[in-house]
Design an enzyme around this catalytic site. Structure first.
Site, PDB file in Angstrom:
ATOM      1  N   CYS A  43       0.565   3.433   3.131  1.00 13.62           N
ATOM      2  CA  CYS A  43       1.231   2.843   4.302  1.00 13.62           C
ATOM      3  C   CYS A  43       2.734   3.085   4.217  1.00 13.62           C
ATOM      4  O   CYS A  43       3.384   3.369   5.230  1.00 13.62           O
ATOM      5  CB  CYS A  43       0.934   1.349   4.405  1.00 13.62           C
ATOM      6  SG  CYS A  43      -0.714   0.981   5.070  1.00 13.62           S
ATOM      7  N   HIS A  87      -6.450   2.918   0.427  1.00 11.95           N
ATOM      8  CA  HIS A  87      -6.215   3.272   1.833  1.00 11.95           C
ATOM      9  C   HIS A  87      -7.009   4.559   2.002  1.00 11.95           C
ATOM     10  O   HIS A  87      -6.713   5.557   1.331  1.00 11.95           O
ATOM     11  CB  HIS A  87      -4.698   3.467   2.059  1.00 11.95           C
ATOM     12  CG  HIS A  87      -4.312   3.860   3.450  1.00 11.95           C
ATOM     13  ND1 HIS A  87      -3.250   3.262   4.123  1.00 11.95           N
ATOM     14  CD2 HIS A  87      -4.809   4.804   4.290  1.00 11.95           C
ATOM     15  CE1 HIS A  87      -3.130   3.830   5.314  1.00 11.95           C
ATOM     16  NE2 HIS A  87      -4.062   4.771   5.445  1.00 11.95           N
ATOM     17  N   HIS A 109      -8.832   7.970   2.386  1.00 13.42           N
ATOM     18  CA  HIS A 109      -8.296   9.330   2.455  1.00 13.42           C
ATOM     19  C   HIS A 109      -9.373  10.295   1.982  1.00 13.42           C
ATOM     20  O   HIS A 109     -10.273   9.921   1.240  1.00 13.42           O
ATOM     21  CB  HIS A 109      -7.049   9.474   1.573  1.00 13.42           C
ATOM     22  CG  HIS A 109      -7.269   9.041   0.158  1.00 13.42           C
ATOM     23  ND1 HIS A 109      -7.241   7.710  -0.216  1.00 13.42           N
ATOM     24  CD2 HIS A 109      -7.556   9.740  -0.970  1.00 13.42           C
ATOM     25  CE1 HIS A 109      -7.495   7.614  -1.513  1.00 13.42           C
ATOM     26  NE2 HIS A 109      -7.703   8.829  -2.002  1.00 13.42           N
ATOM     27  N   HIS A 123      -9.661  13.996  -0.023  1.00 13.47           N
ATOM     28  CA  HIS A 123      -8.984  15.064  -0.754  1.00 13.47           C
ATOM     29  C   HIS A 123      -9.463  16.379  -0.150  1.00 13.47           C
ATOM     30  O   HIS A 123     -10.672  16.635  -0.107  1.00 13.47           O
ATOM     31  CB  HIS A 123      -9.374  15.046  -2.234  1.00 13.47           C
ATOM     32  CG  HIS A 123      -8.954  13.812  -2.964  1.00 13.47           C
ATOM     33  ND1 HIS A 123      -7.858  13.773  -3.791  1.00 13.47           N
ATOM     34  CD2 HIS A 123      -9.487  12.564  -2.996  1.00 13.47           C
ATOM     35  CE1 HIS A 123      -7.737  12.549  -4.306  1.00 13.47           C
ATOM     36  NE2 HIS A 123      -8.717  11.798  -3.846  1.00 13.47           N
ATOM     37  N   CYS A 171       0.869  -1.192   0.000  1.00 10.38           N
ATOM     38  CA  CYS A 171       0.000   0.000   0.000  1.00 10.38           C
ATOM     39  C   CYS A 171       0.898   1.232   0.000  1.00 10.38           C
ATOM     40  O   CYS A 171       1.725   1.414   0.905  1.00 10.38           O
ATOM     41  CB  CYS A 171      -0.912   0.003   1.228  1.00 10.38           C
ATOM     42  SG  CYS A 171      -1.788   1.575   1.433  1.00 10.38           S
TER      43      CYS A 171
HETATM   44  P1  5GP Z   1      -8.052   8.457  -5.189  1.00  8.88           P
HETATM   45  O1  5GP Z   1      -8.015   8.358  -6.686  1.00  8.88           O
HETATM   46  O2  5GP Z   1      -7.785   7.086  -4.579  1.00  8.88           O
HETATM   47  O3  5GP Z   1      -9.255   9.123  -4.635  1.00  8.88           O
HETATM   48  O4  5GP Z   1      -6.860   9.402  -4.795  1.00  8.88           O
HETATM   49  C1  5GP Z   1      -5.539   8.995  -4.755  1.00  8.88           C
HETATM   50  C2  5GP Z   1      -4.689  10.235  -4.857  1.00  8.88           C
HETATM   51  O5  5GP Z   1      -3.375   9.888  -4.461  1.00  8.88           O
HETATM   52  C3  5GP Z   1      -4.584  10.806  -6.274  1.00  8.88           C
HETATM   53  O6  5GP Z   1      -5.066  12.142  -6.285  1.00  8.88           O
HETATM   54  C4  5GP Z   1      -3.101  10.737  -6.585  1.00  8.88           C
HETATM   55  O7  5GP Z   1      -2.651  11.877  -7.272  1.00  8.88           O
HETATM   56  C5  5GP Z   1      -2.461  10.613  -5.225  1.00  8.88           C
HETATM   57  N1  5GP Z   1      -1.232   9.846  -5.206  1.00  8.88           N
HETATM   58  C6  5GP Z   1      -1.009   8.642  -5.797  1.00  8.88           C
HETATM   59  N2  5GP Z   1       0.232   8.222  -5.531  1.00  8.88           N
HETATM   60  C7  5GP Z   1       0.805   9.168  -4.747  1.00  8.88           C
HETATM   61  C8  5GP Z   1       2.091   9.292  -4.147  1.00  8.88           C
HETATM   62  O8  5GP Z   1       2.976   8.454  -4.273  1.00  8.88           O
HETATM   63  N3  5GP Z   1       2.323  10.414  -3.412  1.00  8.88           N
HETATM   64  C9  5GP Z   1       1.367  11.383  -3.238  1.00  8.88           C
HETATM   65  N4  5GP Z   1       1.702  12.435  -2.509  1.00  8.88           N
HETATM   66  N5  5GP Z   1       0.151  11.294  -3.799  1.00  8.88           N
HETATM   67  C10 5GP Z   1      -0.129  10.203  -4.543  1.00  8.88           C
HETATM   68 ZN    ZN Z   2      -2.379   1.467   3.595  1.00  5.47          ZN
END
Ligand code: 5GP
Ligand code: ZN
Length: 123
Positions: free
Chosen positions: A9, A105, A107, A109, A6
């Site tokens: 993590c 995981h 989160h 935004h 992950c």
């Molecule tokens: P999701 O699409 O799951 O709602 O959001 C995941 C977010 O994590 C995306 O906006 C993506 O840009 C961000 N993200 C993915 N990998 C990384 C990383 O390695 N570092 C950081 N800081 N953000 C990441």
């Molecule tokens: Zn995790």
């Protein structure tokens, strides 16, 4: 607590670098790697919880802490910009692959500094 493979993590354990904005016992706030707003942060519980679809009752307290941190960020960003009122912001939470979640995981935004509805997005 942590899940192997992950990315969040690994970020929480400092095995992968990130820009950390805030860290508490239970949470970390980092800059999104691909920001969609002038302020695009990810509010992430340290405990590996996949998403809100499967959160356990005993883990729900973390949502209150995530809300608290969002409020604090809005006040802190305002202070950085010499504004007396908290900045306005959006919270986005994608729960499940078909809802747009790409990192499994949980989160939120945190998006501030831009009106995300100006480009045609409607809720
Ligand atoms: P999701 O699409 O799951 O709602 O959001 C995941 C977010 O994590 C995306 O906006 C993506 O840009 C961000 N993200 C993915 N990998 C990384 C990383 O390695 N570092 C950081 N800081 N953000 C990441
Ligand atoms: Zn995790």
């Amino acid at each position: 607590m942590f899940s192997s493979n992950c990315i969040f993590c690994k970020i929480i354990q400092k095995q992968i670098p990130s820009t950390i904005i805030k860290e508490t016992e239970d949470l970390i706030v980092i800059k999104d790697l691909y920001p969609k707003s002038p302020y695009h942060y990810l509010i992430i519980p340290k405990k590996h919880i996949e998403n809100l679809c499967v959160i356990k009752d005993e883990e729900l307290f973390i949502l209150s802490k995530m809300g608290q941190v969002a409020r604090d960020l809005s006040i802190e960003i305002a202070a950085q910009n010499n504004q007396s009122e908290p900045v306005v912001f959006n919270l986005v939470s994608n729960n499940g692959a078909n809802a747009g979640q790409s990192v499994f995981h949980m989160h939120w935004h945190f998006l501030a500094g831009k009106n995300i509805y100006k480009d045609g997005l409607k809720l």
